[in-house]
Structures are given as structure tokens and as C-alpha cells.
Design a protein around this motif. Structure first.
Motif, short mmCIF file in Angstrom:
data_model
loop_
_atom_site.label_atom_id
_atom_site.label_comp_id
_atom_site.label_asym_id
_atom_site.label_seq_id
_atom_site.Cartn_x
_atom_site.Cartn_y
_atom_site.Cartn_z
N LEU A 86 34.94 13.25 13.60
CA LEU A 86 35.70 14.45 13.94
C LEU A 86 37.13 14.37 13.41
O LEU A 86 37.74 15.40 13.11
N TRP A 87 37.67 13.15 13.41
CA TRP A 87 39.07 12.91 13.01
C TRP A 87 40.04 13.54 14.01
O TRP A 87 41.16 13.89 13.65
N TRP A 88 39.61 13.66 15.26
CA TRP A 88 40.50 14.17 16.31
C TRP A 88 41.07 12.99 17.10
O TRP A 88 40.45 11.94 17.20
N LEU A 89 42.25 13.20 17.67
CA LEU A 89 42.89 12.18 18.48
C LEU A 89 42.63 12.43 19.96
O LEU A 89 42.51 13.56 20.40
N GLY A 90 42.59 11.34 20.73
CA GLY A 90 42.45 11.47 22.18
C GLY A 90 41.02 11.76 22.61
O GLY A 90 40.06 11.64 21.84
N GLN A 91 40.89 12.17 23.86
CA GLN A 91 39.60 12.46 24.47
C GLN A 91 39.71 13.69 25.35
O GLN A 91 40.80 14.03 25.82
N GLY A 92 38.60 14.38 25.57
CA GLY A 92 38.62 15.54 26.45
C GLY A 92 37.50 16.50 26.15
O GLY A 92 36.54 16.19 25.44
N ARG A 93 37.62 17.69 26.70
CA ARG A 93 36.62 18.73 26.50
C ARG A 93 37.31 20.09 26.56
O ARG A 93 38.37 20.25 27.15
N PHE A 94 36.67 21.10 25.94
CA PHE A 94 37.15 22.47 26.00
C PHE A 94 36.01 23.40 25.63
O PHE A 94 34.97 22.97 25.12
N THR A 95 36.20 24.69 25.90
CA THR A 95 35.20 25.70 25.61
C THR A 95 35.65 26.52 24.41
O THR A 95 36.79 26.97 24.34
N THR A 96 34.76 26.71 23.47
CA THR A 96 35.08 27.44 22.25
C THR A 96 34.97 28.94 22.49
O THR A 96 34.49 29.41 23.52
N ASP A 97 35.43 29.72 21.50
CA ASP A 97 35.31 31.17 21.58
C ASP A 97 33.85 31.61 21.59
O ASP A 97 33.52 32.67 22.10
N GLY A 98 32.98 30.78 21.03
CA GLY A 98 31.55 31.09 21.03
C GLY A 98 30.84 30.77 22.33
O GLY A 98 29.65 31.03 22.46
N GLY A 99 31.56 30.20 23.30
CA GLY A 99 30.97 29.89 24.60
C GLY A 99 30.37 28.51 24.71
O GLY A 99 29.86 28.15 25.78
N ASN A 100 30.44 27.69 23.66
CA ASN A 100 29.92 26.32 23.73
C ASN A 100 30.99 25.37 24.27
O ASN A 100 32.18 25.64 24.16
N MET A 101 30.52 24.26 24.82
CA MET A 101 31.43 23.23 25.31
C MET A 101 31.48 22.10 24.29
O MET A 101 30.45 21.59 23.88
N ILE A 102 32.68 21.74 23.86
CA ILE A 102 32.88 20.60 22.96
C ILE A 102 33.48 19.46 23.76
O ILE A 102 34.54 19.61 24.38
#
Length: 517
Positions: A105-121
Motif C-alpha cells: 500500500l505504501w501507507w504509513l501507520g495503521q487504522g481503518r476508514f470507509t470509502t465513498d463507495g461504502g467499503n471499509m479499508i
């Protein structure tokens, strides 16, 4: 039936096109030399898709029939840059994927969020940007909990019926990594695997940077339809599967070679199978098919690997979010009706109604009247990715299908440029919208906050009193109850700083007060 118009040139079982290339070149090795792209079309008749040589294996006791087929996939996306989330979600819809594990992913840190499409990342990355790692999941529903171990390993637990499902996404070190890092990696995933509940249906997927090849003899771990020849990293992966009773799904089903390879080197000189989807042997019967989907494209050198399983996910029950009303547009009818009902409540004798009962009546009055007259406040999320960018992504996909690497490389740069332009236009539109909010400081402040606030993902994982990580929502709730109970009990107890009992002073006398004032 005779098959016509088949090309004779092909890449065979992970071998290279030129004699100077070695068949053991795998993973993220990047050759600087350029060559003409080759085709992976084979000769002869097309094999029957989905034929497994191990259909009889894994049907041992405790094999629970799970009825509804779903698609579980893994994909090394080679950075989830701005705009790529929408492209990946578009491919998930097109391929009907319910659970997608992603690597790099090349993202920093950890966590979760909901996209505009309604999916949870849900993702787990590195603390610094020195190394390009990061794993995560994109799911629709049924999440019980997750465990972000580090930038290479992450687990997700889903609520199924009749049993729960645990999925592990991994990203193994490349061939350039020393053996000590490989040993540390396998020790880490073994410890993580041991912490997963034994009753769960276990699915392990990801980029292993290892060639497992095909089995020349009867084996309940590797089938006869792998690609290439096993290397040293493949031997270590085989031992890992043997210890944990895992079967590698990629090697069980007979497909054309273009449905088997998962990674191609620069210039398309080498094609290898290094991404895998594995299940435990006792759940082997849930696997219906495993193959790559070459038509999917997100600008990565890895193919989307999809497994079809017979599972049934159960919707996780949870508390509904509170209803938010549009308080900026309250009609007159609401104020009139609330006023009339409040006047009736005030006429009730205080002795006939307790304060709690009066509060319940007031609450129900406000709630029912608001539901009757006030419209709900709806937050409209408009994706800022333009249709032009999505069309460029579709053209890039067509170039990939046609094997035109030069055109695909050019379109890949155009997609990145168009995404930046879309982001810039989005910010300009928001600034213009804020300028039109003269006299409405609340709306202007909301737009300013949307543009300037630092995005922080939600993190649900906490530690218990002994420092052990809690990943499931029920355990986290119990820990909060335990912590709050201990906290308030400590406040109720009297604390003595010098070890001596301090007596409380008696209340002041009336004469002392009169003398004072």
C-alpha cells in the motif's frame, strides 16, 4: 473441434524468453534491459477450467458445508496512490469481489476508514516512509475485528454462518532480503497464525515472493497445476504449509498459463507465480476455483488473483447510528406542535409523574415530531475523480489486454497526471464554494475544515491490562468497561499522601458565619 488462430510463441511455466535470464528470478527484481513483449498464449486445445486433481482431499470430518459462493482475492497494487482506491473498487465491482487483500500500500501507520463507495479499508503500514511495505483489506461487511501486526502481516476476522472466518494477508520480503529477515518473517507469521481461533475457517493470501512450482508426485499441499520450478524460498513456503496443514489453491485447478502467472518483470521478459491463496486442508472442499484475472488493471505489475469459495457471511449486528436532522431548515409546524404538547405536559401533576417519566415523555415528543416534520440531513459524498481519469484507466486496461507495454506505460503516466489535476480542480471548487458562503460562517468554516484538517484513520485495537493486543470488538468493549470500573473505584477511594489519616473539619457554626459577614 479444431482450434484455430493460436499463437505459437508463449512464456512456458515461469521460464524466461532469453537464455541469459535465470528461471529463479522472481518477486520484485527489476531488469533495466528492455525487450519486446511476448505473448502467453499456448498452443493446443484449451484445458477445462476449474478441474482439480485433489477434489477428494480435505473432505475429512468437521467439514462444514457453507452454501453461498463468494470471491476472495489478493492483489499487490504497487502503491495505493491518490485516485487508485476508486479504480481498485471499480475492479472489485466488475469482478464481484467481496474480500480483497492488498499488498504494498505504501501507507504509513495503521487504522481503518470507509470509502465513498461504502467499503471499509483496514490497513497496517510502516511507521516511516523508508521502506515500501504495507498490507490491508477492502471488505463490505461482517467485520468482527482485525489485528494490524506490522507492514508485512495483518489478520481480519469476519462473522460467518455457521462459523467465523479468519483471513491473513502477507507481503513477504523480496529475493534481495537476507536469510535472517526471511526467518524473522516466518517466525512472525507463525506466531500470528497460532493466535487465530482454531475453530475459524482460515484463509491465507498475499505476495510470498516464492516459486512453489508444481508437484510431480501425489501431495496434499501442492497440486499438479502450478507454474515454474520450485526454488529455495518455495521450499520454505512448502514447509510452512506442511506445519500448518495448508493447501495452496493456485496449484489445484487446471488453467491456461495466462491464468496462473501473477507477476511479470519489466519488459514482460519473465512471468512467475509468486502470489498464493491457501486454506486449511479440512476446508479444502470450500474452494471452487482459483485463477488470475488478467483483465483487471490498476497500474501494477502483479495480476489480480481470485478464489471462489462456498461461504456465507453473516451481517454483523451493531447499534444504528443516530439520525441527524437538517436543523437549518426547521418548519413552523414543528415549533407549533412541540409547543402545544409541552403545554399539555406541564399541566400534569408532579405527584402523578416522576422526573424520569417526564423526561421520557419530552424525549418521545421531540423525537416523533422531528420525524414527522424535519427532513433528515444527508451527507452527499461526490467522488472527486473525473470521468476522464476513469476513461484513461479503462484505456490502460485495454492496452494491457492487447500486450502493448509502451502504450500502457504512457497511459499510466497520464492517469497519474489526470488524478493530480482532478485533485487541484476539487480544491478550487471548494474554495469557490467557500467564497459564496458570505454571511454563513458555519458553512464556510466547515469547508475550510474539510480542506485543511489532517486526516487521521480510526484505530480500534487496544491492549488489555497485561499488554496483550485485543482485536475483536466484544473484547475491546469488555476492556473499556473494566478500565472505567477501576478508574471510578480509584476516585471513590480516599488517597493519603503522607500516610496519616486526615480528619474532616466540622461544618462552620452560625455564629462564626454571622461574625464573618
Amino acid at each position: 473441434m479444431r482450434v484455430q488462430n493460436l499463437r505459437k510463441t508463449r512464456v512456458s511455466d515461469g521460464s524466461t524468453r532469453r537464455p541469459e535470464d535465470t528461471s529463479t528470478a522472481i518477486g520484485e527484481e527489476r531488469d533495466a534491459a528492455q525487450s519486446t513483449p511476448v505473448s502467453d498464449d499456448g498452443t493446443g486445445s484449451k484445458p477445462i477450467a476449474g478441474n482439480s486433481v485433489l477434489d477428494g482431499l480435505g473432505k475429512a470430518r468437521n467439514s462444514t458445508p457453507l452454501r453461498k459462493p463468494i470471491n476472495v482475492a489478493t492483489w499487490n497494487v504497487r502503491s495505493m496512490s491518490e485516485g487508485k482506491v476508486e479504480i481498485v473498487e471499480k475492479e472489485m465491482i466488475a469482478k464481484d469481489i467481496q474480500i480483497l487483500g492488498v499488498s504494498e500500500l505504501w501507507w504509513l501507520g495503521q487504522g481503518r476508514f470507509t470509502t465513498d463507495g461504502g467499503n471499509m479499508i483496514i490497513y497496517s503500514g510502516m511507521e516511516s516512509a523508508k521502506k515500501r511495505k504495507g498490507v490491508g483489506f477492502i471488505v463490505e461487511k461482517s467485520v468482527i475485528g482485525y489485528n494490524p501486526v506490522n507492514g508485512r502481516v495483518m489478520t481480519l476476522r469476519l462473522q460467518g454462518n455457521p462459523i467465523n472466518i479468519s483471513v491473513m494477508q502477507v507481503y513477504a520480503p523480496t529475493t534481495d532480503a537476507p536469510d535472517s529477515e526471511i526467518i524473522e518473517f516466518y517466525e512472525m507469521i507463525q506466531g500470528t497464525l497460532d493466535s487465530i481461533p482454531k475453530r475459524d475457517l482460515l484463509i491465507v493470501l498475499g505476495d510470498w515472493n516464492a516459486k512453489i512450482g508444481k508437484s510431480s508426485e501425489e501431495s496434499d499441499i501442492v497440486g499438479k497445476h502450478g507454474l515454474g520450478t520450485r526454488n529455495e524460498r518455495g521450499d520454505r513456503l512448502y514447509d510452512f504449509c506442511a506445519i500448518n496443514n495448508l493447501v495452496i489453491g493456485n496449484t489445484l485447478f487446471e488453467h491456461h498459463p495466462r491464468r496462473l502467472w501473477t507477476w511479470s518483470s519489466p519488459g514482460d521478459r519473465t512471468r512467475n507465480q509468486i502470489d498464493y491463496i491457501m486454506v486449511q486442508k479440512r476446508w479444502r472442499s470450500t474452494l471452487q476455483n482459483v485463477r488470475t484475472r488478467p483483465s483487471a488493471d490498476c497500474g501494477s505489475d502483479h495480476q489480480l488473483l481470485v478464489a471462489k469459495l462456498k461461504l456465507r457471511l453473516k451481517a454483523k449486528k451493531g447499534s444504528r447510528p443516530p439520525i441527524r436532522y437538517d436543523v437549518d431548515n426547521i418548519p413552523v409546524q414543528y415549533a407549533v406542535e412541540v409547543k402545544n404538547k409541552f403545554e399539555q405536559l406541564m399541566k400534569v401533576n408532579e405527584e402523578e409523574q416522576t422526573p424520569n417519566e417526564l423526561w421520557e415523555d419530552i424525549k418521545e415528543t421531540v423525537k416523533n415530531t422531528a420525524k414527522k416534520y424535519i427532513q433528515k440531513k444527508r451527507r452527499i459524498k461526490q467522488p472527486w475523480i473525473s470521468q476522464h481519469t476513469l476513461n484513461l484507466a479503462d484505456s490502460r486496461k485495454e492496452a494491457k489486454a492487447a500486450g502493448d507495454q509502451n502504450k500502457r506505460s504512457r497511459l499510466n503516466k497520464e492517469v497519474a497526471k489526470s488524478v493530480k489535476e482532478d485533485k487541484r480542480n476539487f480544491i478550487e471548487r471548494k474554495c469557490q464554494e467557500m467564497e459564496r458562503c458570505k454571511g454563513d460562517s458555519k458553512a464556510a468554516f466547515g469547508i475550510s475544515k474539510e480542506l485543511t484538517k489532517k486526516w487521521v484513520p480510526r484505530m480500534d485495537v487496544i491492549n488489555d491490562a497485561n499488554g496483550i493486543t485485543l482485536t475483536e470488538s466484544d473484547d475491546i468493549k469488555k476492556r473499556w468497561v473494566e478500565y472505567s470500573t477501576i478508574l471510578f473505584e480509584a476516585q471513590d477511594q480516599q488517597v493519603y499522601t503522607r500516610g496519616e489519616i486526615m480528619e474532616e473539619e466540622p461544618p462552620p457554626l452560625r455564629s462564626e458565619v454571622e461574625q464573618r459577614y
